[in-house]
Design a protein around this motif. Structure first.
Motif, PDB file in Angstrom:
ATOM      1  N   SER A 248      -2.704  -0.196  -9.052  1.00 33.98           N
ATOM      2  CA  SER A 248      -2.865   1.341  -9.828  1.00 33.98           C
ATOM      3  C   SER A 248      -3.691   1.927  -8.570  1.00 33.98           C
ATOM      4  CB  SER A 248      -4.562   0.162 -10.364  1.00 33.98           C
ATOM      5  OG  SER A 248      -5.436  -0.388  -9.371  1.00 33.98           O
ATOM      6  N   GLY A 249      -4.283   2.874  -9.180  1.00 35.45           N
ATOM      7  CA  GLY A 249      -4.236   4.459  -7.998  1.00 35.45           C
ATOM      8  C   GLY A 249      -3.423   5.533  -8.010  1.00 35.45           C
ATOM      9  N   SER A 250      -4.348   6.595  -7.141  1.00 35.64           N
ATOM     10  CA  SER A 250      -3.006   7.346  -6.970  1.00 35.64           C
ATOM     11  C   SER A 250      -3.399   7.078  -6.004  1.00 35.64           C
ATOM     12  CB  SER A 250      -3.523   8.403  -8.299  1.00 35.64           C
ATOM     13  OG  SER A 250      -2.925   9.628  -7.434  1.00 35.64           O
ATOM     14  N   LEU A 251      -4.452   8.182  -5.538  1.00 37.33           N
ATOM     15  CA  LEU A 251      -4.373   9.134  -3.403  1.00 37.33           C
ATOM     16  C   LEU A 251      -4.496   7.407  -3.384  1.00 37.33           C
ATOM     17  CD1 LEU A 251      -7.488  11.330  -3.915  1.00 37.33           C
ATOM     18  CD2 LEU A 251      -4.908  11.303  -3.879  1.00 37.33           C
ATOM     19  N   ASP A 252      -4.649   6.575  -3.407  1.00 41.26           N
ATOM     20  CA  ASP A 252      -4.132   4.552  -2.644  1.00 41.26           C
ATOM     21  C   ASP A 252      -3.982   3.769  -3.246  1.00 41.26           C
ATOM     22  OD1 ASP A 252      -4.757   3.370  -1.006  1.00 41.26           O
ATOM     23  OD2 ASP A 252      -6.831   3.549  -0.743  1.00 41.26           O
ATOM     24  N   ARG A 253      -3.268   3.644  -3.648  1.00 41.90           N
ATOM     25  CA  ARG A 253      -2.167   2.963  -4.292  1.00 41.90           C
ATOM     26  C   ARG A 253      -2.400   1.763  -3.692  1.00 41.90           C
ATOM     27  NH1 ARG A 253       2.411   5.128  -8.201  1.00 41.90           N
ATOM     28  NH2 ARG A 253       1.021   6.289  -9.200  1.00 41.90           N
ATOM     29  N   ARG A 254      -2.405   0.543  -4.908  1.00 38.69           N
ATOM     30  CA  ARG A 254      -1.720  -0.047  -4.712  1.00 38.69           C
ATOM     31  C   ARG A 254      -1.372  -1.446  -5.411  1.00 38.69           C
ATOM     32  NH1 ARG A 254      -5.914  -2.496  -0.911  1.00 38.69           N
ATOM     33  NH2 ARG A 254      -6.264  -4.762  -1.722  1.00 38.69           N
ATOM     34  N   ARG A 255      -0.419  -2.393  -4.887  1.00 35.36           N
ATOM     35  CA  ARG A 255       0.191  -3.309  -5.809  1.00 35.36           C
ATOM     36  C   ARG A 255       0.378  -4.578  -4.977  1.00 35.36           C
ATOM     37  NH1 ARG A 255       5.861  -3.654  -8.726  1.00 35.36           N
ATOM     38  NH2 ARG A 255       6.426  -5.646  -8.512  1.00 35.36           N
TER      39      ARG A 255
ATOM     40  N   LYS B 269       0.501  -1.375  -0.196  1.00 31.51           N
ATOM     41  CA  LYS B 269       0.123  -0.134   0.340  1.00 31.51           C
ATOM     42  C   LYS B 269       0.614   1.349  -0.070  1.00 31.51           C
ATOM     43  CE  LYS B 269      -3.640  -2.188   2.640  1.00 31.51           C
ATOM     44  NZ  LYS B 269      -3.978  -2.215   3.440  1.00 31.51           N
ATOM     45  N   GLU B 270       0.380   2.389  -1.053  1.00 30.56           N
ATOM     46  CA  GLU B 270       0.671   3.821  -1.168  1.00 30.56           C
ATOM     47  C   GLU B 270       0.053   4.665  -1.286  1.00 30.56           C
ATOM     48  OE1 GLU B 270       5.190   2.744  -3.106  1.00 30.56           O
ATOM     49  OE2 GLU B 270       4.082   1.499  -4.454  1.00 30.56           O
ATOM     50  N   PRO B 271      -0.132   5.131  -0.085  1.00 32.69           N
ATOM     51  CA  PRO B 271      -1.044   6.356  -0.125  1.00 32.69           C
ATOM     52  C   PRO B 271      -0.103   7.488  -0.816  1.00 32.69           C
ATOM     53  CG  PRO B 271      -1.946   5.250   1.542  1.00 32.69           C
ATOM     54  CD  PRO B 271      -0.663   4.714   1.018  1.00 32.69           C
TER      55      PRO B 271
ATOM     56  N   GLN C 136      12.293 -11.669  -7.764  1.00 34.13           N
ATOM     57  CA  GLN C 136      11.646 -10.590  -9.585  1.00 34.13           C
ATOM     58  C   GLN C 136      10.341  -9.579  -8.398  1.00 34.13           C
ATOM     59  OE1 GLN C 136      11.330 -13.234 -12.149  1.00 34.13           O
ATOM     60  NE2 GLN C 136      13.600 -13.284 -12.193  1.00 34.13           N
ATOM     61  N   GLN C 137       9.663 -10.254  -7.805  1.00 32.11           N
ATOM     62  CA  GLN C 137       8.135  -9.733  -7.096  1.00 32.11           C
ATOM     63  C   GLN C 137       8.900  -8.010  -6.591  1.00 32.11           C
ATOM     64  OE1 GLN C 137       5.097 -10.742  -7.294  1.00 32.11           O
ATOM     65  NE2 GLN C 137       5.258 -13.165  -7.583  1.00 32.11           N
ATOM     66  N   ALA C 138       9.822  -7.440  -6.648  1.00 33.17           N
ATOM     67  CA  ALA C 138      10.076  -6.429  -5.988  1.00 33.17           C
ATOM     68  C   ALA C 138      10.129  -5.803  -7.416  1.00 33.17           C
ATOM     69  CB  ALA C 138      10.939  -5.995  -5.284  1.00 33.17           C
ATOM     70  N   ASP C 139      11.587  -5.553  -8.686  1.00 27.29           N
ATOM     71  CA  ASP C 139      11.566  -5.195  -9.184  1.00 27.29           C
ATOM     72  C   ASP C 139      11.135  -5.323 -10.756  1.00 27.29           C
ATOM     73  OD1 ASP C 139      14.061  -4.502  -7.447  1.00 27.29           O
ATOM     74  OD2 ASP C 139      14.706  -6.104  -7.599  1.00 27.29           O
ATOM     75  N   VAL C 140      10.236  -6.929 -10.816  1.00 23.71           N
ATOM     76  CA  VAL C 140      10.082  -6.776 -12.065  1.00 23.71           C
ATOM     77  C   VAL C 140       9.198  -4.945 -12.581  1.00 23.71           C
ATOM     78  CG1 VAL C 140       7.255  -7.327 -11.424  1.00 23.71           C
ATOM     79  CG2 VAL C 140       7.790  -7.987 -13.530  1.00 23.71           C
ATOM     80  N   ALA C 141       9.374  -5.124 -14.037  1.00 22.95           N
ATOM     81  CA  ALA C 141       8.747  -3.854 -14.214  1.00 22.95           C
ATOM     82  C   ALA C 141       7.163  -3.782 -14.812  1.00 22.95           C
ATOM     83  CB  ALA C 141       9.662  -3.390 -15.941  1.00 22.95           C
ATOM     84  N   LEU C 142       6.321  -3.292 -14.344  1.00 21.62           N
ATOM     85  CA  LEU C 142       5.369  -3.533 -15.130  1.00 21.62           C
ATOM     86  C   LEU C 142       4.929  -3.427 -16.444  1.00 21.62           C
ATOM     87  CD1 LEU C 142       3.108  -2.592 -11.872  1.00 21.62           C
ATOM     88  CD2 LEU C 142       4.419  -5.017 -12.320  1.00 21.62           C
TER      89      LEU C 142
ATOM     90  N   ASP D 164      -0.460  10.659 -12.594  1.00 17.70           N
ATOM     91  CA  ASP D 164       0.085   9.913 -11.703  1.00 17.70           C
ATOM     92  C   ASP D 164      -0.845   8.515 -11.769  1.00 17.70           C
ATOM     93  OD1 ASP D 164       2.196   9.265  -9.141  1.00 17.70           O
ATOM     94  OD2 ASP D 164       0.300   9.679  -8.305  1.00 17.70           O
ATOM     95  N   ARG D 165      -2.108   9.242 -11.564  1.00  9.90           N
ATOM     96  CA  ARG D 165      -2.796   7.241 -11.834  1.00  9.90           C
ATOM     97  C   ARG D 165      -2.330   6.762 -13.192  1.00  9.90           C
ATOM     98  NH1 ARG D 165      -8.599   7.822 -12.427  1.00  9.90           N
ATOM     99  NH2 ARG D 165      -9.298   5.921 -12.706  1.00  9.90           N
ATOM    100  N   TYR D 166      -2.122   7.359 -14.116  1.00 12.87           N
ATOM    101  CA  TYR D 166      -1.491   6.125 -15.357  1.00 12.87           C
ATOM    102  C   TYR D 166       0.253   6.036 -15.077  1.00 12.87           C
ATOM    103  CZ  TYR D 166      -0.194   4.651 -19.936  1.00 12.87           C
ATOM    104  OH  TYR D 166       0.199   3.594 -20.945  1.00 12.87           O
ATOM    105  N   ARG D 167       0.880   6.504 -14.497  1.00  9.21           N
ATOM    106  CA  ARG D 167       1.653   6.213 -14.300  1.00  9.21           C
ATOM    107  C   ARG D 167       2.021   5.086 -13.054  1.00  9.21           C
ATOM    108  NH1 ARG D 167       6.674   7.922 -10.755  1.00  9.21           N
ATOM    109  NH2 ARG D 167       4.916   9.397  -9.372  1.00  9.21           N
ATOM    110  N   GLY D 168       0.835   5.266 -12.530  1.00  9.58           N
ATOM    111  CA  GLY D 168       1.039   3.508 -11.163  1.00  9.58           C
ATOM    112  C   GLY D 168      -0.428   2.760 -12.281  1.00  9.58           C
ATOM    113  N   LEU D 169      -0.387   2.848 -13.480  1.00  9.11           N
ATOM    114  CA  LEU D 169      -1.294   1.852 -13.565  1.00  9.11           C
ATOM    115  C   LEU D 169      -0.003   0.532 -14.194  1.00  9.11           C
ATOM    116  CD1 LEU D 169      -4.553   1.121 -14.173  1.00  9.11           C
ATOM    117  CD2 LEU D 169      -3.654   1.901 -15.961  1.00  9.11           C
TER     118      LEU D 169
END
Length: 514
Positions: free
Chosen positions: A440-447, A308-310, A359-365, A422-427
């Motif tokens: 996804s998300g910006s104000l409340d981003r979740r991976r 979680k990255e608010p 790889q979970q932490a470094d994989v490019a989405l 920011d929303r597209y950057r996090g998608l």
């Protein structure tokens, strides 16, 4: 305490009926009366004051005596039994209740200990099945047990059919943990993490609510026009305008400082001395300064993690980490926390360790293309466009539109554009062998990282506007965590290919011919 192995069948049920019912520790006689007195302390104080005015000083003592008697009765009327098939709890002073829970349904065992419990060497043990208790239903809670008995009891309840105690010719340690993994600490709380406590949306909401209350009841206007502020200005109107602005700014600063201090204090009390250990079979999470809490998560039920990255926490370089567990509902805020607000590097490191995949932490989405990019800006800029149209309508109608309104339109447009960017950057999403990752998300981003084996169904959904844009939403259903994990606005030609990549064969029969 001797805990029988989990079994099934008529013989186990018959043996269970022969087991005696046990009482809670006698030190509970001190815990419950004190807790009840503390809860009703304001009522007792009022009754004491009222009694003093009437010449009767004994009403407060009567209330205390009633609470003490009630606590004693709770001890006499509370018994429990742990058999090979069920765990059972009988309790209730005025209304007798019997809770019976099959041991096969146990999904979590949490241990808590408040200040009084710790002073007396006691603990509270809560057993959960993964189902949220409805209103009026009782939780399966043993309050209070001897703290020395709790570790073995918790391990036995979570062990299933496996033997946890050493018997003749057996080695219990080899059964509870793989060789070479005797409880390795994979995460440890640091006092420096307190700096992340103020960076939460909750604090901003609280500040906004307090500011709203001040303006709702006209308190701000009264203070702004008070003689103390008016003396420094040439007119009452000037004093009211500038005083209100100064008051608002000062109030925001004070509220922000107060909310930050409270957030840091709560963070220290709740998460102080936190540690996460892994023995290969279970994850053990322990935290708390005054009230300690210990949670054991069975790796057999682990289905992934949620990072979680608010927005505010992300700007500060922090994140928090939750486990996705079968039978532990994230929507109902049950025990799934692995790390609170902490440095993102620590959160990602623990995430990779828990998942067993660096790889979970470094994989490019993978990005979702221009259509998803357009939709982010369209949805974020329509409030500014609507406000601009309304202002333009007033101008066409010959009405004057003050400059603050136009400035508001510009600010709304800039904020919307920044949010869309920011929303597209996090998608994005990624598919690794055996894993689906979606963010996804910006104000409340979740991976979310979900194990493919834990996904039990798929849904590909298109709204009217998504069909026009050529994108679709892919939903992975799972009995763990929130129950569903979403890949937003994926190009429609890639939707069923994604399903087939994660669950081979699941998307092939629905894929449209090209």
């Amino acid at each position: 305490m001797s805990v029988p192995l989990e079994q099934s069948g008529d013989a186990a049920l018959a043996a269970e009926e022969e087991q005696p019912w046990l009482r809670l520790d006698k030190r509970m006689l001190l815990v419950h009366p004190v807790n009840e007195v503390l809860k009703l302390l304001p009522v007792i104080a009022v009754s004491w004051i009222v009694g003093s005015r009437n010449g009767n000083h004994y009403w407060g003592l009567v209330a205390v005596a009633v609470l003490v008697v009630y606590g004693v009765l709770r001890w006499f009327t509370t018994t429990y039994r742990i058999g090979p098939v069920h765990v059972q709890l009988r309790h209730g002073v005025f209304e007798k209740k019997v809770l019976s829970m099959p041991r096969t349904r146990i999904r979590s065992v949490d241990v808590e200990a408040g200040v009084l419990h710790r002073l007396l060497g006691l603990a509270v043990l809560r057993i959960g099945t993964g189902r949220q208790a409805q209103r009026g239903e009782s939780r399966f809670e043993l309050n209070a047990l001897d703290a020395t008995l709790v570790p073995d009891l918790r391990a036995a309840l979570l062990a299933g059919h496996r033997e946890l105690r050493p018997e003749a010719g057996t080695d219990a340690a080899s059964d509870t943990a793989p060789p070479g993994r005797p409880g390795v600490e994979i995460g440890h709380w640091s006092p420096s993490w307190v700096r992340y406590a103020p960076f939460s949306v909750t604090g901003l909401i609280a500040i906004g609510a307090l500011v709203g209350i001040v303006f709702q009841y006209g308190l701000a206007d009264r203070i702004a026009r008070s003689p103390a502020l008016a003396d420094g200005f040439d007119s009452a109107e000037q004093a009211g305008a500038l005083g209100l602005a100064v008051l608002g700014l000062a109030g925001l600063v004070i509220l922000f400082v107060a909310a930050s201090v409270l957030a840091c204090g709560r963070y220290l009390v709740v998460y102080g001395r936190m540690s996460v250990t892994d023995n290969g079979r279970t994850l053990h999470v322990s935290h708390g300064l005054l009230r300690t809490r210990q949670t054991t998560l069975d790796r057999a039920r682990l289905r992934g993690t949620t990072l979680k990255e608010p927005l505010l926490l992300r700007v500060a370089g922090g994140a928090s980490l939750d486990a996705i567990m079968t039978g532990v509902s994230a929507e109902h805020r049950e025990s799934s926390l692995l790390l609170p607000q902490s440095p993102r590097a620590d959160a990602t490191r623990v995430m990779a360790t828990v998942l067993g995949d660096d790889q979970q932490a470094d994989v490019a989405l993978l990005p979702h293309g221009p259509a998803a990019h357009r939709r982010r800006y369209t949805r974020a800029l329509w409030p500014a466009a609507l406000a601009a149209l309304i202002a333009a309508g007033f101008v066409v109608a010959g009405r004057h539109v003050p400059w603050p309104a136009w400035a508001g339109v510009v600010v709304l447009a800039l904020a919307g554009a920044g949010l869309a960017w920011d929303r597209y950057r996090g998608l994005g999403h990624a598919v690794l062998p055996g894993w689906l990752i979606t963010r996804s998300g910006s104000l409340d981003r979740r991976r979310d990282s979900i194990e493919a084996a834990g996904i039990i169904g798929w849904t590909v959904r298109q709204t009217f506007f998504q069909r026009r844009a050529g994108v679709a939403t892919v939903i992975a259903a799972t009995p763990a965590g929130t129950g569903k994990y979403v890949v937003h606005d994926l190009p429609v030609e890639q939707a069923w290919a994604l399903v087939d990549a994660v669950t081979p064969g699941a998307g092939g029969i629905w894929r449209r011919p090209s």
